[in-house]
Design an enzyme around this catalytic site. Structure first.
Site, PDB file in Angstrom:
ATOM      1  N   ASP A 191       6.871 -31.362 -40.939  1.00 13.27           N
ATOM      2  CA  ASP A 191       5.747 -30.699 -41.590  1.00 13.27           C
ATOM      3  C   ASP A 191       5.260 -31.488 -42.810  1.00 13.27           C
ATOM      4  O   ASP A 191       5.175 -30.974 -43.915  1.00 13.27           O
ATOM      5  CB  ASP A 191       6.162 -29.284 -41.996  1.00 13.27           C
ATOM      6  CG  ASP A 191       4.983 -28.487 -42.522  1.00 13.27           C
ATOM      7  OD1 ASP A 191       3.845 -28.770 -42.130  1.00 13.27           O
ATOM      8  OD2 ASP A 191       5.214 -27.575 -43.344  1.00 13.27           O
ATOM      9  N   GLU A 233      15.708 -24.971 -49.731  1.00 12.23           N
ATOM     10  CA  GLU A 233      14.299 -24.624 -49.596  1.00 12.23           C
ATOM     11  C   GLU A 233      14.147 -23.109 -49.673  1.00 12.23           C
ATOM     12  O   GLU A 233      14.888 -22.371 -49.026  1.00 12.23           O
ATOM     13  CB  GLU A 233      13.693 -25.112 -48.266  1.00 12.23           C
ATOM     14  CG  GLU A 233      13.518 -26.612 -48.154  1.00 12.23           C
ATOM     15  CD  GLU A 233      12.772 -27.005 -46.884  1.00 12.23           C
ATOM     16  OE1 GLU A 233      12.011 -26.166 -46.343  1.00 12.23           O
ATOM     17  OE2 GLU A 233      12.956 -28.150 -46.425  1.00 12.23           O
ATOM     18  N   TYR A 265      13.388 -18.502 -45.741  1.00 13.73           N
ATOM     19  CA  TYR A 265      12.019 -18.085 -46.018  1.00 13.73           C
ATOM     20  C   TYR A 265      11.808 -16.595 -45.752  1.00 13.73           C
ATOM     21  O   TYR A 265      10.780 -16.194 -45.215  1.00 13.73           O
ATOM     22  CB  TYR A 265      11.043 -18.932 -45.198  1.00 13.73           C
ATOM     23  CG  TYR A 265      10.927 -20.347 -45.723  1.00 13.73           C
ATOM     24  CD1 TYR A 265      10.167 -20.616 -46.850  1.00 13.73           C
ATOM     25  CD2 TYR A 265      11.593 -21.397 -45.103  1.00 13.73           C
ATOM     26  CE1 TYR A 265      10.068 -21.901 -47.354  1.00 13.73           C
ATOM     27  CE2 TYR A 265      11.497 -22.689 -45.589  1.00 13.73           C
ATOM     28  CZ  TYR A 265      10.736 -22.930 -46.719  1.00 13.73           C
ATOM     29  OH  TYR A 265      10.629 -24.212 -47.217  1.00 13.73           O
ATOM     30  N   GLU A 271      17.121 -29.448 -41.057  1.00  9.10           N
ATOM     31  CA  GLU A 271      16.780 -28.404 -40.096  1.00  9.10           C
ATOM     32  C   GLU A 271      16.894 -28.838 -38.632  1.00  9.10           C
ATOM     33  O   GLU A 271      16.011 -28.577 -37.824  1.00  9.10           O
ATOM     34  CB  GLU A 271      15.362 -27.871 -40.367  1.00  9.10           C
ATOM     35  CG  GLU A 271      15.240 -27.166 -41.708  1.00  9.10           C
ATOM     36  CD  GLU A 271      13.894 -26.495 -41.901  1.00  9.10           C
ATOM     37  OE1 GLU A 271      12.926 -26.841 -41.187  1.00  9.10           O
ATOM     38  OE2 GLU A 271      13.797 -25.604 -42.775  1.00  9.10           O
TER      39      GLU A 271
END
Length: 595
Positions: free
Chosen positions: A163, A507, A471, A416
């Site tokens: 990303d 993150e 997240y 990830e």
């Protein structure tokens, strides 16, 4: 691999500036031998820089394939008789180099340096042509991976699984440098303590004939504090000044090759920070003291220059880290320029150093989880043994380049990846083992994405630290911060109970469009970003095993276009132009108060 430096026996020359540049989507240049003559139909291109955003042209921005760079350099006549090396600090994602008409190097991997002895191919006292072709294609065998789509109209489109924008080019300096024929080829330094005495172990590798090796260690004032002879050994420094977070004290180890008459053949100065790193239970210790990571995931990313290294931007970013009270960052998601690590060394900033292994996961894309059935990430046709070989080499090159930086306290070998499928264990076992073999002095980790419960991860026990990207309140339950707080705390307590390891949240955050405000916090507003971070921080403060918080992200950055991205990823605490959002002031209050 030693960096070029000027010294009594060495000289370097930067090849930075404007090079001739030409795109070659069809790959004609290799067949036609474009390196054999001045590059035709070329334009000027700055080095270092990404080429994608320099011109207002989609064909340049979205180019897939070869890109040719060429420059002419006059080699000093005094270099005759010296060994001369061409070094490229980074060429994304692979490169081949020629000096005049001779191919001298080929390298896979976009974020670590490569070099070649070009002594026999240069003409001292004359102009010499240096040509480098850079290729930005990502495949299932590359790190990071990707795939090429062939469109019916003949266009080739790059698809990738990370990303951030797939910037390409000569992102970092290119050098010519000299050494004597017999020269120091590598230095490895390790450090420890015996009470207040610093213990500096060293290994000096050399090429060519030399009679002896002399070692001297100097403190920051230039005074010699220890000395020895021999290619390997130990120095002891009474009342040593440790390198520590916030205190980037550096010694200098000078290695000198001597001939039988005692004359200097070659010498090299290596900065040394005396410090230790240890994982003990759920604590992360630097110099025996528990350390709490406060900082960010970052990117090498800026307008126009893309991933091109820029000292001005680097110094400004470190100044912002200091202003906000950060003490660390992760080199997400690739090794950064060595200048960045040098600066971190000198200023006592702690670094989690990461390979470019991002996107090894077909069940997540751009931070967004696939909603359908899981697909196989690991197979002969996707992430395979060929990928693993490239990944192993990336780890070797990362450790070889960065092993002597005291700021680097942890190796992160992937971001990830798919860690749930059973094949993940076969893939990662040799990678973790190789990182430990290469450097037994630092812990090893990978960054975990939210795909399954802690007991379902296939690889956690292979690593020393749990690094989590989470997240809740954004990709999972956007807008519902009450549920986010409950779910985050429940999961972190599971990790703490099932794995006696320190946890760093590498993150967390929310996309935030600068200037979008609301009296009622809603996703994309500055208020929502600030409130979401507050939720996470309350949870972290309740769980002893959490030893760090690194927000995603330091600054907004460019990504591939998509409906989930508004002019890039907007999770930055600062805008891409480095203007603070509301959350920056809240963070400054939290992190500076913690000091």
């Amino acid at each position: 691999m030693l960096r070029p430096q000027d010294g009594p026996t060495r000289e370097r020359r930067s090849l930075g500036g404007l090079w001739k540049f030409r795109l070659d989507a069809e790959g004609a240049g290799r067949a036609e031998g474009w390196w054999r003559s001045p590059l035709a139909a070329a334009v000027d291109m700055p080095v270092p820089a990404s080429y994608n955003d320099i011109f207002p042209d989609a064909a340049v921005r979205d180019h897939v394939g070869d890109a040719w760079y060429q420059t002419s350099v006059r080699v000093p006549a005094r270099w005759a008789g010296e060994r001369v090396v061409l070094r490229c600090d980074a060429a994304t994602h692979r490169a081949t180099a020629w000096v005049n008409d001779t191919k001298v190097a080929a390298h896979e991997g976009g974020y670590t340096p490569f070099e070649a002895d070009v002594t026999e191919h240069l003409r001292p006292g004359a102009d010499n042509r240096v040509t480098i072709v850079v290729n930005n294609e990502l495949t299932w065998e590359s790190i990071p991976p990707g795939r090429i789509e062939e469109r019916p109209d003949g266009r080739r489109v790059q698809r990738y699984f990370h990303d951030f924008f797939n910037y390409a080019g000569l992102h970092r300096p290119v050098w010519l440098y000299t050494t004597p024929t017999a020269h120091i080829s590598d230095i490895t330094v390790t450090t420890a303590f015996e009470d207040t005495t610093g213990v500096v172990g060293y290994q000096v590798d050399s090429t060519g004939e030399a009679d002896s090796v002399r070692i001297a260690l100097f403190d920051a004032s230039g005074a010699e504090v220890a000395a020895a002879t021999g290619a390997a050994g130990t120095l002891r420094v009474p009342d040593v000044h440790p390198w520590a977070p916030g205190d980037g004290y550096l010694y200098a180890l000078e290695a000198t090759l001597l001939n039988t008459a005692g004359d200097v053949i070659d010498s090299y100065r290596q900065p040394v920070g005396v410090r230790t790193v240890e994982v003990r239970g759920n604590q992360f210790l630097i110099n025996g003291t528990p350390f709490y990571f406060k900082g960010f995931g970052k990117h090498e990313d800026a307008a126009i220059r893309g991933k091109g290294h820029d000292d001005v931007l680097m110094v400004h970013d470190f100044a912002l880290l200091d202003w906000i009270g950060a003490n660390s960052f992760r080199t997400s998601h690739y090794p950064y320029a060595e200048e960045v690590l040098d600066y971190a060394d000198r200023h006592g900033v702690v670094v989690i150093d990461e390979t470019a292994a991002v996107g090894l996961n077909l069940n997540i894309g751009g931070g967004i989880f696939n909603s359908g059935e899981r697909v196989s990430t690991f197979s002969p046709d996707t992430i395979s043994e060929d990928t693993q070989r490239t990944h192993l080499q990336a780890i070797r090159e990362l450790v070889a380049r960065d092993k002597n930086h005291p700021s680097v306290v942890l190796w992160s070998i992937a971001n990830e990846p798919d860690h749930v499928q059973p094949e993940a264990r076969d893939y990662f076992t040799p990678l973790a083992a190789e990182a430990r073999r290469l450097d037994p002095t630092r812990p090893v980790a990978y960054v975990n994405a939210l795909l399954a419960r802690p007991d379902q991860c296939q690889v956690t026990d292979l690593f020393d630290v749990v690094l989590l990207n989470r997240y809740y309140g954004w990709y999972v339950g956007p807008g519902d911060l009450e549920t986010a707080e409950t779910a985050l705390e429940a999961e972190l307590r599971q990790w703490a109970e099932q794995h006696d390891k320190p946890i760093v949240i590498t993150e967390y955050g929310a996309d935030t469009y600068p200037g979008l405000r609301s009296t009622v916090p809603t996703p994309w507003t500055e208020e929502y970003q600030a409130d979401l971070l507050d939720v996470y921080h309350r949870v972290f403060d309740r769980i002893d095993a959490v030893v760090g918080e690194q927000i995603w992200h330091f600054a907004d950055f460019a990504t591939a276009p998509g409906v989930f991205r508004v002019d890039g990823n907007k999770k930055g605490i600062f805008t891409r132009e480095r203007r603070p959002k509301t959350a920056a002031f809240n963070l400054r209050s939290r992190w500076r108060k913690a000091d």
